[in-house]
Scaffold this motif. Structure first.
Motif, short mmCIF file in Angstrom:
data_model
loop_
_atom_site.label_atom_id
_atom_site.label_comp_id
_atom_site.label_asym_id
_atom_site.label_seq_id
_atom_site.Cartn_x
_atom_site.Cartn_y
_atom_site.Cartn_z
N PHE A 79 -19.90 27.26 28.22
CA PHE A 79 -20.32 27.18 26.81
C PHE A 79 -21.69 26.54 26.58
O PHE A 79 -22.14 26.44 25.46
CB PHE A 79 -19.27 26.44 25.99
CG PHE A 79 -18.88 25.08 26.53
CD1 PHE A 79 -19.69 23.97 26.28
CD2 PHE A 79 -17.72 24.90 27.28
CE1 PHE A 79 -19.35 22.72 26.76
CE2 PHE A 79 -17.37 23.65 27.76
CZ PHE A 79 -18.18 22.55 27.51
N GLU A 80 -22.36 26.04 27.64
CA GLU A 80 -23.64 25.34 27.43
C GLU A 80 -24.68 25.86 28.41
O GLU A 80 -25.17 25.14 29.28
CB GLU A 80 -23.42 23.83 27.57
CG GLU A 80 -24.36 22.95 26.77
CD GLU A 80 -24.41 23.24 25.29
OE1 GLU A 80 -23.36 23.46 24.64
OE2 GLU A 80 -25.52 23.28 24.76
N PRO A 81 -25.04 27.16 28.27
CA PRO A 81 -25.83 27.84 29.31
C PRO A 81 -27.25 27.33 29.48
O PRO A 81 -27.87 27.61 30.51
CB PRO A 81 -25.83 29.30 28.84
CG PRO A 81 -25.59 29.23 27.36
CD PRO A 81 -24.70 28.05 27.15
N ASP A 82 -27.78 26.59 28.51
CA ASP A 82 -29.18 26.17 28.62
C ASP A 82 -29.39 24.87 29.38
O ASP A 82 -30.53 24.45 29.59
CB ASP A 82 -29.80 26.04 27.21
CG ASP A 82 -29.97 27.40 26.55
OD1 ASP A 82 -29.95 28.42 27.27
OD2 ASP A 82 -30.08 27.44 25.31
N ALA A 134 -18.20 19.03 36.42
CA ALA A 134 -18.15 19.16 34.96
C ALA A 134 -19.45 19.72 34.40
O ALA A 134 -19.45 20.61 33.54
CB ALA A 134 -17.84 17.80 34.33
N GLY A 135 -20.57 19.21 34.90
CA GLY A 135 -21.87 19.68 34.42
C GLY A 135 -22.07 21.16 34.75
O GLY A 135 -22.51 21.95 33.91
N VAL A 140 -12.77 19.00 32.56
CA VAL A 140 -12.96 19.70 31.28
C VAL A 140 -13.38 18.71 30.19
O VAL A 140 -14.28 18.97 29.39
CB VAL A 140 -11.68 20.48 30.89
CG1 VAL A 140 -11.76 20.98 29.46
CG2 VAL A 140 -11.48 21.65 31.85
N ALA A 141 -12.75 17.53 30.18
CA ALA A 141 -13.10 16.52 29.17
C ALA A 141 -14.55 16.07 29.33
O ALA A 141 -15.26 15.84 28.35
CB ALA A 141 -12.16 15.32 29.27
N LEU A 142 -15.00 15.96 30.59
CA LEU A 142 -16.40 15.59 30.83
C LEU A 142 -17.34 16.73 30.46
O LEU A 142 -18.40 16.50 29.88
CB LEU A 142 -16.59 15.22 32.31
CG LEU A 142 -16.16 13.80 32.69
CD1 LEU A 142 -16.09 13.66 34.21
CD2 LEU A 142 -17.12 12.76 32.12
N ALA A 143 -16.94 17.95 30.78
CA ALA A 143 -17.77 19.11 30.41
C ALA A 143 -17.97 19.14 28.90
O ALA A 143 -19.07 19.41 28.40
CB ALA A 143 -17.13 20.41 30.91
N GLU A 144 -16.89 18.81 28.16
CA GLU A 144 -16.96 18.80 26.69
C GLU A 144 -18.01 17.81 26.17
O GLU A 144 -18.54 17.98 25.08
CB GLU A 144 -15.59 18.47 26.09
CG GLU A 144 -14.60 19.64 26.13
CD GLU A 144 -14.99 20.76 25.16
OE1 GLU A 144 -15.75 20.50 24.21
OE2 GLU A 144 -14.55 21.91 25.38
N ALA A 145 -18.29 16.77 26.95
CA ALA A 145 -19.30 15.80 26.53
C ALA A 145 -20.69 16.43 26.42
O ALA A 145 -21.55 15.95 25.71
CB ALA A 145 -19.33 14.61 27.49
N PHE A 146 -20.90 17.53 27.15
CA PHE A 146 -22.22 18.20 27.13
C PHE A 146 -22.32 19.26 26.04
O PHE A 146 -23.36 19.86 25.86
CB PHE A 146 -22.51 18.86 28.49
CG PHE A 146 -22.46 17.90 29.65
CD1 PHE A 146 -23.33 16.83 29.70
CD2 PHE A 146 -21.54 18.07 30.67
CE1 PHE A 146 -23.29 15.94 30.76
CE2 PHE A 146 -21.49 17.18 31.74
CZ PHE A 146 -22.37 16.11 31.78
N ARG A 147 -21.22 19.52 25.34
CA ARG A 147 -21.24 20.58 24.32
C ARG A 147 -22.27 20.25 23.25
O ARG A 147 -22.29 19.15 22.71
CB ARG A 147 -19.85 20.74 23.68
CG ARG A 147 -19.71 22.02 22.88
CD ARG A 147 -18.33 22.13 22.25
NE ARG A 147 -17.27 22.54 23.15
CZ ARG A 147 -16.99 23.81 23.48
NH1 ARG A 147 -17.71 24.79 22.98
NH2 ARG A 147 -15.99 24.08 24.29
#
Lengths: 287, 255
Positions: free
Chosen positions: B47-50, B39-40, B15-22
């Protein structure tokens, strides 16, 4: 039209000690292994190998065939660090090497293919790629911005070795897997280019094998064609075959033990011909 | 039935890594390794569908491909052989996640070789790979499963240049350089303090600032109250456990 078919040993007979030799493929993927083994059993020495390195670099450096390697990485993919190459590097046994950003490496190939002295890039600025390779130079943009960039020198190569899925006898080559990597640039960059292929087919059959976009190696850049079924083994060569992971593990394990390495070389890598190697694979039940 | 047991360390790191892509929008998200890949895919599914993602071979794919799943089951939306990846690097529309066996206070990273003598290293690691080009061209995040081993006073070789290194170069050279985030087994770090140093952004549940500092050879920058890393939502937990990583590969990265 010239028939460019030749054998592995005939290719190696055209090479000389001290030459700079490019090897196509990527890591443990579609490497011209039958040609690499032919170099191994020859008396060639003092080679400078240019490669997106895999077992080609591992084998030739561990056998003491190289004075220099230019690379972005040396990996077996499913085994991230090539163990033979690691031993050589850690033992200080490789006289010289140039370790580049793997994208910058592409520019060195492209510069050689296009016959320009360098291509500029931002890659390398601020990293040890520059400080550890003092022969690398920067250039200043001649335009208003005046930006400083790294000049990746052309990889001028005396000979290039590649492996394709299909070829014709005239030297056109076809890749059928997911990625050609940089083999088309390698082909153009070599003073001489030798291409092995899983199968040599009549030119008119190419489009039955794959779409026109797979015909990426034009015969203008190919000097010799070698028919070598299983020629990339143990590296992968899809769709013809996947990587032989069991064989690769055996190869990798020999890096720890000089006796096992000598035995593996004798058993597999130094067999007198690719036919003998294939016959032994059949015996093993793997081809 | 959805597994609602407490989030594991691997899931908190994901989740912390996924947040890096926000906020990344339409870029090629190029994570290396199991935890970053999950994470990607998680970020895109929520939250980052594009984001654009690859099958880790040569295709950009749509949908929620499980880790190690057969890419021929997926919808291919573009072709991404290595040459296109490098072109993409230089174009800037990319955010990479790499490892860092060594990283220092300013984010200088080394995964090339360990030891004082680069010509005869104690341990040959990956080599330069794509680090020099990635760092100087687009956003980079690091995933470090064992902080105590990797947070060093100074790196033996700079493969990925950090903030102080880039600050010493002409301004134009560094204009695309951005180390977005560092995620470890103890917390998440950023470089938003303004002085280029690594700042504690959040700590994983149960980790104290003292523990995080103890597992670092350099002084961690702290500004204000440090929050706890957020836990996965129910949806995220479901996606990680049931969709992306049903075999639990994510737990194998800590050693």
């Amino acid at each position: 039209m010239a028939d460019k078919r030749m054998t592995e040993d005939e290719v190696v007979a055209e090479l000389e000690s001290g030459m700079t030799i490019g090897i196509g493929g990527w890591g443990s993927r579609r490497k011209p292994m039958s040609l690499v083994r032919a170099i191994l059993r020859s008396d060639l020495t003092g080679l400078h190998i240019v490669s997106y390195g895999g077992p080609d670099v591992g084998i030739l450096t561990a056998a003491g065939k190289c004075r220099k390697v230019t690379y972005g990485f040396v990996s077996l993919d499913s085994i991230p660090l090539e163990p033979h190459f690691r031993s050589v590097r850690q033992g200080g046994l490789l006289p010289d090497f140039m370790e580049l950003d793997e994208g910058a490496f592409y520019l060195g190939l492209m510069a050689a293919a296009h016959r320009v002295p360098f291509y500029p890039t931002r890659a390398g600025l601020g990293s040890a790629m520059l400080s550890e390779n003092p022969e690398l130079r920067t250039v200043t943009s001649p335009y208003g911005d005046g930006e400083e960039l790294v000049a990746i020198p052309a990889f001028d190569m005396d000979a290039v070795l590649l492996h394709m899925n299909r070829a014709d006898a005239k030297g056109n080559g076809q890749f059928l897997g997911p990625d050609i990597y940089f083999d088309d640039l390698f082909a153009m960059a070599g003073a001489k280019t030798y291409m092995s292929a899983e199968k040599i087919i009549p030119t008119e059959d190419f489009l039955r094998e794959g779409p026109v976009h797979t015909l990426k190696i034009p015969r203008t850049h190919v000097d010799g064609v070698v028919e070598a079924p299983m020629g990339a083994h143990f590296t992968e060569c899809p769709p013809d075959y996947e990587r032989d992971e069991a064989f690769q593990l055996e190869y990798a394990a020999t890096a720890k033990d000089p006796e096992a390495w000598a035995q593996f070389r004798a058993d597999w890598l130094e067999l007198e011909s690719h036919d003998a190697y294939r016959a032994k694979l059949v015996e093993r039940g793997q081809a | 039935m959805t597994d609602t047991t407490e989030a594991t360390l691997a899931e908190i790191c994901i989740v912390a890594l996924a947040e890096a892509f926000r906020g990344d929008g339409e870029v090629l998200c190029n994570p290396m390794g199991a935890v970053p890949v999950i994470a990607g895919r998680l970020a895109r599914a929520t939250f980052e569908p594009d984001l654009m993602l690859t099958d880790t071979i040569a295709y950009a794919i749509e949908g929620n491909l499980p880790l190690g799943g057969d890419p021929s089951d997926a919808v291919v939306e573009s072709y991404m052989p290595f040459r296109t990846i490098f072109d993409q690097v230089w174009s800037g529309k990319r955010h990479v996640v790499m490892g860092a066996p060594q990283i220092d206070r300013y984010g200088n990273q080394n995964f090339a070789a360990i030891g004082d003598d680069y010509r005869k290293p104690k341990a040959q690691l990956l080599g330069m790979r794509g680090a020099p080009g990635n760092l100087i061209n687009h956003a980079t995040t690091y995933w470090i499963p064992t902080q105590a081993r990797s947070f060093v006073e100074s790196v033996d070789v700079v493969s990925g240049p950090g903030n102080d290194t880039v600050a010493s170069l002409p301004e134009a050279t560094g204009r695309f350089h951005e180390i977005r985030r560092v995620v470890t087994d103890l917390g998440a770090y950023d470089f938003e303090a303004g002085d280029g140093t690594m700042r504690v952004r959040s700590l994983h549940p149960g980790v104290t600032l003292e523990q995080a500092q103890e597992a670092s050879a350099f002084e961690l920058t702290v500004s204000g109250e440090v929050p706890e890393s957020r836990l996965p939502t129910d949806e995220e937990r479901h996606l990680i456990r049931e969709v992306f990583d049903p075999n639990g590969v994510r737990n194998g990265e800590f050693h």
